[in-house]
Design an enzyme around this catalytic site. Structure first.
Site, PDB file in Angstrom:
ATOM      1  N   LYS A 116       0.868  -1.200   0.000  1.00 19.11           N
ATOM      2  CA  LYS A 116       0.000   0.000   0.000  1.00 19.11           C
ATOM      3  C   LYS A 116       0.893   1.235   0.000  1.00 19.11           C
ATOM      4  O   LYS A 116       0.759   2.111  -0.861  1.00 19.11           O
ATOM      5  CB  LYS A 116      -0.889  -0.002   1.237  1.00 19.11           C
ATOM      6  CG  LYS A 116      -1.540   1.355   1.528  1.00 19.11           C
ATOM      7  CD  LYS A 116      -2.382   1.370   2.781  1.00 19.11           C
ATOM      8  CE  LYS A 116      -1.645   1.638   4.037  1.00 19.11           C
ATOM      9  NZ  LYS A 116      -1.343   3.032   4.346  1.00 19.11           N
ATOM     10  N   ASN A 117       1.819   1.330   0.942  1.00 17.95           N
ATOM     11  CA  ASN A 117       2.611   2.553   1.064  1.00 17.95           C
ATOM     12  C   ASN A 117       3.598   2.719  -0.093  1.00 17.95           C
ATOM     13  O   ASN A 117       4.001   3.838  -0.408  1.00 17.95           O
ATOM     14  CB  ASN A 117       3.329   2.584   2.412  1.00 17.95           C
ATOM     15  CG  ASN A 117       2.326   2.731   3.553  1.00 17.95           C
ATOM     16  OD1 ASN A 117       1.156   3.043   3.316  1.00 17.95           O
ATOM     17  ND2 ASN A 117       2.751   2.476   4.766  1.00 17.95           N
TER      18      ASN A 117
ATOM     19  N   CYS B  34      -4.850  12.840  12.822  1.00 20.43           N
ATOM     20  CA  CYS B  34      -5.392  11.524  12.470  1.00 20.43           C
ATOM     21  C   CYS B  34      -5.802  10.888  13.787  1.00 20.43           C
ATOM     22  O   CYS B  34      -5.742  11.508  14.839  1.00 20.43           O
ATOM     23  CB  CYS B  34      -4.362  10.697  11.726  1.00 20.43           C
ATOM     24  SG  CYS B  34      -3.123  10.053  12.807  1.00 20.43           S
TER      25      CYS B  34
ATOM     26  N   ARG C 131      -0.163  14.968  13.110  1.00 27.76           N
ATOM     27  CA  ARG C 131       0.908  14.432  12.262  1.00 27.76           C
ATOM     28  C   ARG C 131       1.354  15.592  11.374  1.00 27.76           C
ATOM     29  O   ARG C 131       0.803  15.850  10.338  1.00 27.76           O
ATOM     30  CB  ARG C 131       0.409  13.225  11.469  1.00 27.76           C
ATOM     31  CG  ARG C 131       0.342  11.996  12.384  1.00 27.76           C
ATOM     32  CD  ARG C 131      -0.165  10.772  11.731  1.00 27.76           C
ATOM     33  NE  ARG C 131       0.643  10.327  10.627  1.00 27.76           N
ATOM     34  CZ  ARG C 131       0.206   9.367   9.796  1.00 27.76           C
ATOM     35  NH1 ARG C 131      -1.007   8.889   9.954  1.00 27.76           N
ATOM     36  NH2 ARG C 131       0.944   8.952   8.801  1.00 27.76           N
TER      37      ARG C 131
ATOM     38  N   ASP D 156       4.385   0.635  12.338  1.00 24.02           N
ATOM     39  CA  ASP D 156       3.155   0.040  11.798  1.00 24.02           C
ATOM     40  C   ASP D 156       2.931  -1.382  12.282  1.00 24.02           C
ATOM     41  O   ASP D 156       1.919  -1.995  11.944  1.00 24.02           O
ATOM     42  CB  ASP D 156       3.181   0.052  10.259  1.00 24.02           C
ATOM     43  CG  ASP D 156       3.070   1.467   9.729  1.00 24.02           C
ATOM     44  OD1 ASP D 156       3.281   1.674   8.526  1.00 24.02           O
ATOM     45  OD2 ASP D 156       2.801   2.375  10.535  1.00 24.02           O
TER      46      ASP D 156
ATOM     47  N   ARG E 105      -8.630  -0.188   4.439  1.00 21.03           N
ATOM     48  CA  ARG E 105      -7.712   0.778   3.816  1.00 21.03           C
ATOM     49  C   ARG E 105      -6.385   0.121   3.478  1.00 21.03           C
ATOM     50  O   ARG E 105      -5.704   0.547   2.555  1.00 21.03           O
ATOM     51  CB  ARG E 105      -7.435   1.950   4.768  1.00 21.03           C
ATOM     52  CG  ARG E 105      -8.617   2.818   5.059  1.00 21.03           C
ATOM     53  CD  ARG E 105      -8.223   4.032   5.861  1.00 21.03           C
ATOM     54  NE  ARG E 105      -7.066   4.696   5.250  1.00 21.03           N
ATOM     55  CZ  ARG E 105      -6.444   5.750   5.814  1.00 21.03           C
ATOM     56  NH1 ARG E 105      -6.849   6.214   6.974  1.00 21.03           N
ATOM     57  NH2 ARG E 105      -5.426   6.306   5.222  1.00 21.03           N
TER      58      ARG E 105
HETATM   59  C1  EPZ Z   1       4.453   6.901   6.562  1.00 23.82           C
HETATM   60  O1  EPZ Z   1       3.697   7.984   7.093  1.00 23.82           O
HETATM   61  C2  EPZ Z   1       3.475   5.742   6.425  1.00 23.82           C
HETATM   62  N1  EPZ Z   1       2.391   6.114   5.527  1.00 23.82           N
HETATM   63  C3  EPZ Z   1       2.887   5.389   7.801  1.00 23.82           C
HETATM   64  O2  EPZ Z   1       2.090   4.223   7.627  1.00 23.82           O
HETATM   65  C4  EPZ Z   1       4.042   5.056   8.754  1.00 23.82           C
HETATM   66  O3  EPZ Z   1       3.493   4.826  10.047  1.00 23.82           O
HETATM   67  C5  EPZ Z   1       5.038   6.219   8.803  1.00 23.82           C
HETATM   68  O4  EPZ Z   1       5.501   6.521   7.462  1.00 23.82           O
HETATM   69  C6  EPZ Z   1       6.254   5.913   9.662  1.00 23.82           C
HETATM   70  O5  EPZ Z   1       6.934   4.800   9.153  1.00 23.82           O
HETATM   71  C7  EPZ Z   1       2.612   6.050   4.193  1.00 23.82           C
HETATM   72  O6  EPZ Z   1       3.682   5.685   3.731  1.00 23.82           O
HETATM   73  C8  EPZ Z   1       1.454   6.426   3.316  1.00 23.82           C
HETATM   74  P1  EPZ Z   1       6.689  10.078   8.643  1.00 23.82           P
HETATM   75  P2  EPZ Z   1       4.359   9.472   7.124  1.00 23.82           P
HETATM   76  O7  EPZ Z   1       6.686  11.381   7.943  1.00 23.82           O
HETATM   77  O8  EPZ Z   1       5.180   9.681   5.923  1.00 23.82           O
HETATM   78  C9  EPZ Z   1       7.262  13.221  12.095  1.00 23.82           C
HETATM   79  C10 EPZ Z   1       0.162   2.925   7.727  1.00 23.82           C
HETATM   80  O9  EPZ Z   1      -0.351   2.378   8.726  1.00 23.82           O
HETATM   81  N2  EPZ Z   1       7.108  14.238  11.039  1.00 23.82           N
HETATM   82  O10 EPZ Z   1       7.780   9.109   8.361  1.00 23.82           O
HETATM   83  O11 EPZ Z   1       3.268  10.435   7.421  1.00 23.82           O
HETATM   84  C11 EPZ Z   1       5.981  12.471  12.392  1.00 23.82           C
HETATM   85  O12 EPZ Z   1       5.186  13.174  13.322  1.00 23.82           O
HETATM   86  C12 EPZ Z   1       0.668   4.336   7.833  1.00 23.82           C
HETATM   87  O13 EPZ Z   1       0.329   2.369   6.620  1.00 23.82           O
HETATM   88  C13 EPZ Z   1       7.333  15.579  11.358  1.00 23.82           C
HETATM   89  O14 EPZ Z   1       7.647  15.923  12.493  1.00 23.82           O
HETATM   90  O15 EPZ Z   1       5.299   9.346   8.409  1.00 23.82           O
HETATM   91  C14 EPZ Z   1       6.491  11.173  12.957  1.00 23.82           C
HETATM   92  O16 EPZ Z   1       6.794  11.329  14.330  1.00 23.82           O
HETATM   93  C15 EPZ Z   1       0.319   4.974   9.159  1.00 23.82           C
HETATM   94  N3  EPZ Z   1       7.183  16.514  10.380  1.00 23.82           N
HETATM   95  C16 EPZ Z   1       7.798  10.931  12.184  1.00 23.82           C
HETATM   96  O17 EPZ Z   1       8.144  12.203  11.607  1.00 23.82           O
HETATM   97  C17 EPZ Z   1       6.831  16.179   9.091  1.00 23.82           C
HETATM   98  O18 EPZ Z   1       6.729  17.084   8.239  1.00 23.82           O
HETATM   99  C18 EPZ Z   1       7.676   9.934  11.071  1.00 23.82           C
HETATM  100  O19 EPZ Z   1       6.617  10.347  10.216  1.00 23.82           O
HETATM  101  C19 EPZ Z   1       6.608  14.816   8.796  1.00 23.82           C
HETATM  102  C20 EPZ Z   1       6.768  13.860   9.782  1.00 23.82           C
END
Ligand code: EPZ
Length: 420
Positions: free
Chosen positions: A22-23, A116, A121, A304, A396
């Protein structure tokens, strides 16, 4: 809305094929904005989030059609650069269109994704990165308005390793003028797959698979076909389900290299694991042992899988701790698991599980994708039947999950419900 009725007490046994990631696909689809043409993305999981991303692309003038597991994308008529709130609120990954729209049109209007189920996030890194490439960003009425005559290569360091922000920056930089150097970039396999897809389209990217990515901007890219990578989170979810029911399963169409940290943890808890090419075989004979689990960025243990591991530890006799360092408030599943009789205490971002309690089926409420699958797993080891409500969350990210569980001998019935 549908609910699942899960019957407890069955050992999982059998063989299934895992779906595409998916991702992985949610990053590849926006990348097709970067080049006009026709794409075929095979091994695409037939999931709600993929339909939403396709809807988003169609709303901008592209033509996206998912046939079973083949996704056809035609971006020749793509002519809008707005991601509306109705679609973004359904799926945060919609923010992935920001970079490619800026690169292609020099303009993008993307609704802010908002929070969310488990809290804020932020997308600050996405916005900071685009500004570093020369975009002008303003936030108005809940929308991100981005403008850039021509994106210019730059150096950008991610304060926090971010999958989404790394993907967005990669897609913006490949058509920018000059060189972009990304440091502390995310290493997740879905980002490596995105980078490889961009190179196939004609992009120049060095350092793929490391935290330092150097991108030489090019003037244009070409449409190409792609095969989505296997879904490592779905694969690990089934491995955990087999271990916690003391089962024996074979998983096909997986990439074991994407699961090294999880396979090691499962072996620590007593699973016998064999790997052969794109197949993983797991057998859990002895009582699983309580093993601590702390999430971190790839190649560490994925956030995840945090909820699924909590459910697993309920099946082990003794104390274990599950810590989420990525999302410290991603624990909505805990109160639901406690309704089954689980003895779990929360201290900050640590779930302390006193496993081995007798669990009896109850009605549980899903609130997010991975939490809802953890409730299903817990139902597999609870006495009697467990109802898991609002499984649209689950739909999803898990394709035909009840069919796959049925193939493994579990009894999970999907029931239509009027209300919740
Ligand atoms: C991706 O989300 C995945 N989604 C998430 O999977 C997964 O949990 C996450 O990566 C972490 O591995 C998709 O790929 C569509 P991040 P993403 O930016 O990109 C902080 C699922 O269940 N952060 O890597 O949104 C954030 O708060 C979903 O399939 C900032 O601070 O995650 C977090 O603590 C849920 N500022 C950390 O980084 C930003 O601008 C990692 O988030 C962006 C992120």
């Amino acid at each position: 809305m549908d609910k699942f009725v899960v019957s407890g007490g069955k050992r999982l046994k059998g063989s299934i094929s895992v779906s595409g990631s998916k991702n992985g696909v949610l990053a590849i689809i926006p990348a097709t904005i970067l080049a006009t043409g026709v794409y075929h993305i095979t091994n695409t999981p037939n999931l709600r989030d993929v339909w939403t991303m396709s809807q988003l692309m169609n709303s901008m003038g592209a033509f996206c059609e998912l046939n079973e597991n083949s996704l056809f994308i035609d971006t020749r008529e793509l002519n809008k650069f707005e991601a509306p709130y109705e679609l973004v609120k359904k799926m945060r990954a919609s923010i992935y269109v920001l970079g490619p729209l800026l690169a292609r049109f020099g303009e993008a209007k993307v609704s802010l994704p908002g929070g969310c189920a488990w809290g804020p996030r932020p997308v600050d890194l996405h916005l900071k990165g685009m500004e570093k490439l020369g975009a002008e960003i303003t936030i108005e009425n809940g929308f991100i308005n981005a403008k850039a005559k021509k994106l210019k290569g730059a150096r950008f360091h991610f304060d926090v390793s971010s999958v989404g922000a790394t993907g967005n920056m990669l897609m913006a930089a490949v058509l920018a003028e000059g060189t972009t150097l990304l440091t502390n970039a995310a290493l997740e396999p879905e980002i490596t797959a995105l980078a490889r897809f961009l190179v196939k389209m004609g992009a120049k990217i060095e350092g793929i698979g490391t935290t330092e990515l150097e991108i030489q901007g090019v003037t244009s890219l070409n449409a190409v076909d792609e095969v989505a990578i296997p879904d490592r989170i779905e694969a690990a979810t089934f491995l955990i389900a087999a271990a916690m029911t003391k089962g024996e399963i074979e998983l096909k169409n997986v990439n074991p290299y994407h699961l090294s940290s999880v396979l090691a943890k499962l072996e620590d808890s007593g699973s016998e694991i064999d790997v052969n090419g794109d197949t993983i075989y797991l057998k859990q004979d002895e009582d699983p042992k309580p093993i601590d689990f702390t999430t971190s960025v790839y190649p560490g243990l994925p956030t995840d899988l945090q909820a699924q591991w909590v459910a697993y530890m309920m099946a082990t006799k003794g104390m274990s701790k599950v810590t989420d360092t990525i999302y410290t408030d991603r624990f909505k599943h805990i109160p639901e698991l406690q309704r089954l009789g689980a003895d779990i205490k929360m201290v900050d971002n640590v779930a302390i599980i006193n496993g081995g309690k007798s669990l009896s089926g109850a009605t549980l409420m899903s609130s997010d994708l991975r939490g809802s699958v953890a409730l299903v797993l817990a139902g597999l080891i609870s006495e009697g039947s467990t109802e898991v409500l609002r499984i649209y969350h689950l739909d999803r990210g898990y394709e035909k999950i009840e069919d796959k569980f049925a193939k493994l001998g579990a009894t999970i019935k999907r029931v239509k419900t009027e209300l919740i």
